[in-house]
Design an enzyme around this catalytic site. Structure first.
Site, short mmCIF file in Angstrom:
data_model
loop_
_atom_site.label_atom_id
_atom_site.label_comp_id
_atom_site.label_asym_id
_atom_site.label_seq_id
_atom_site.Cartn_x
_atom_site.Cartn_y
_atom_site.Cartn_z
N GLY A 28 0.85 -1.29 -0.20
CA GLY A 28 -0.04 0.12 -0.05
C GLY A 28 0.93 1.19 0.06
N LEU A 30 0.43 3.72 -2.31
CA LEU A 30 0.82 3.55 -3.66
C LEU A 30 1.36 4.74 -4.28
CD1 LEU A 30 -2.32 1.18 -4.71
CD2 LEU A 30 -0.16 0.40 -3.64
N HIS A 31 2.36 4.45 -5.29
CA HIS A 31 2.94 5.27 -6.08
C HIS A 31 3.07 5.00 -7.43
CE1 HIS A 31 6.40 2.91 -5.83
NE2 HIS A 31 6.53 3.08 -4.39
N HIS A 34 3.93 1.29 -8.14
CA HIS A 34 3.18 0.43 -7.91
C HIS A 34 2.19 0.20 -9.24
CE1 HIS A 34 3.92 1.12 -3.51
NE2 HIS A 34 4.20 0.05 -3.61
N GLY A 145 8.43 -5.48 -9.04
CA GLY A 145 9.30 -4.58 -9.41
C GLY A 145 10.98 -5.03 -9.10
N SER A 184 7.46 3.89 -1.02
CA SER A 184 6.63 4.47 0.02
C SER A 184 7.44 4.92 1.17
CB SER A 184 5.87 3.47 0.48
OG SER A 184 5.20 2.47 -0.33
P1 AMP Z 1 5.93 -2.77 -1.57
O1 AMP Z 1 4.69 -2.15 -1.64
O2 AMP Z 1 7.05 -1.81 -1.30
O3 AMP Z 1 5.94 -3.97 -0.96
O4 AMP Z 1 6.15 -2.89 -3.01
C1 AMP Z 1 5.07 -3.91 -4.08
C2 AMP Z 1 5.63 -4.01 -5.29
O5 AMP Z 1 5.93 -2.81 -5.99
C3 AMP Z 1 7.05 -4.78 -5.30
O6 AMP Z 1 7.12 -5.84 -6.31
C4 AMP Z 1 8.04 -3.79 -5.38
O7 AMP Z 1 9.26 -4.33 -5.98
C5 AMP Z 1 7.37 -2.73 -6.67
N1 AMP Z 1 7.91 -1.39 -6.25
C6 AMP Z 1 8.21 -0.67 -5.27
N2 AMP Z 1 8.74 0.38 -5.78
C7 AMP Z 1 8.89 0.48 -7.20
C8 AMP Z 1 9.07 1.31 -8.19
N3 AMP Z 1 9.81 2.45 -7.88
N4 AMP Z 1 9.28 0.96 -9.45
C9 AMP Z 1 8.69 -0.33 -9.73
N5 AMP Z 1 8.12 -1.18 -8.90
C10 AMP Z 1 8.33 -0.89 -7.63
#
Ligand code: AMP
Length: 291
Positions: A28, A30-31, A34, A145, A184
């Site tokens: 969550g 989100l940016h 995500h 990601g 995040s």
């Molecule tokens: P998180 O919410 O940090 O657990 O991330 C969820 C998914 O988003 C994971 O697969 C991360 O690798 C991916 N993700 C996080 N930041 C980025 C980014 N800047 N670019 C691409 N994917 C991302």
């Protein structure tokens, strides 16, 4: 867009989704990073499921579980505007982890390195929750990601070793205009730290350009990266690694493929970033768009 807050709701909604189903797990807040995964899933899959769950088992007791940023309403609006079909946002951690939970997915080998060395229980928590989510959601494809490169490698092995019938897609890191990888956790940075943070990407750029000029000696590359990072006094590097993506063993020379990765502390914030050499090489070869 449907939202399931419990496993019971998820189980009643999942059969209504058209196959193939693409799945994007998140914590969550989100940016665009995500959302790039949601868009990748939309491109090939008939249905897209996202999860929002700040997974307590991947945080050590000393880490930022309680302060991790959360805004479910905003996240749901963003997911709806991208055309997500179903969001699984467990109402609380007990929904996923029953009292006295004691059954783990324990990835070994590459988890001894890099992030796993710095965060010894982290990948056990990641693999366990992703395994549970794969089991509940039964996606045909899952989108992760490259930002979290070691995580993607751990999940690729878990899929292979436990015979999940899921195609893994690893999507490029989405960055702010000045090169800082979206995260995040960037919200923790104060103004001075935020101004210093793009040096992480600049050090990866430097490794890429030295490689392009013919440098193959990894210690020369690591030294050049460390010297650049040292120019930002607010940035405290934890590791600068040039490793074989199959084993995460450090390399002496860059051969066919190398993962260049780093972690650094800026005040209370810990940031990671990476690139693959030769520049533009995918971390994991892409599967079909969705299957
Ligand atoms: P998180 O919410 O940090 O657990 O991330 C969820 C998914 O988003 C994971 O697969 C991360 O690798 C991916 N993700 C996080 N930041 C980025 C980014 N800047 N670019 C691409 N994917 C991302």
């Amino acid at each position: 867009m449907k939202v399931a807050r419990s496993i019971e709701e998820l189980r009643s909604l999942r059969p209504g989704l058209a196959a193939p189903v693409g799945f994007v797990p998140t914590m969550g807040y989100l940016h665009d990073g995500h959302l790039s995964l949601i868009r990748a899933a939309k491109r090939g899959c008939q249905s897209v499921v996202a999860s929002i769950f700040v997974n307590p088992t991947q945080f050590a007791p000393t880490e930022d579980l309680t302060s991790y940023p959360r805004d479910l309403d905003r996240d749901l609006r963003m997911l709806e505007s991208e055309g997500t079909d179903l969001v699984f946002a467990p109402a609380d951690a007990e929904e996923i982890y029953p009292v006295d939970f004691s059954t783990w997915v324990l990835p070994e080998g590459i988890t001894a390195r890099l992030e796993g060395a710095a965060r010894p229980t982290h990948f056990r928590g990641v693999a366990t929750v992703v395994g549970i989510l794969f089991h509940l959601i039964e996606p045909q494809s899952a989108f992760f990601g490259q930002k979290d490169a070691q995580q993607a490698l751990v999940i690729a092995r878990m899929i292979r070793d436990l015979h999940f019938d899921v195609d893994l897609h690893v999507e490029p890191t989405v960055r702010e205009a000045d090169g800082l990888a979206m995260s995040s956790r960037n919200t923790y940075l104060n103004a001075a730290e935020r101004a210093a943070a793009p040096v992480l990407r600049r050090s990866l750029d430097l490794a890429e350009s030295l490689w392009t000029q013919g440098e193959r000696d990894t210690e020369a590359l690591r030294t050049a990266m460390r010297e650049l990072l040292a120019g930002e006094p607010l940035v405290f590097p934890e590791y600068v690694s040039i490793a074989d993506p199959r084993t995460l063993d450090e390399l002496d020379t860059v051969g066919t493929k190398a993962l260049v990765s780093l972690a650094a502390r800026l005040g209370r914030t810990r940031l990671i970033d990476n690139t693959v050499l030769p520049p533009g090489t995918p971390l994991i070869e892409r599967e079909a768009e969705c299957s």
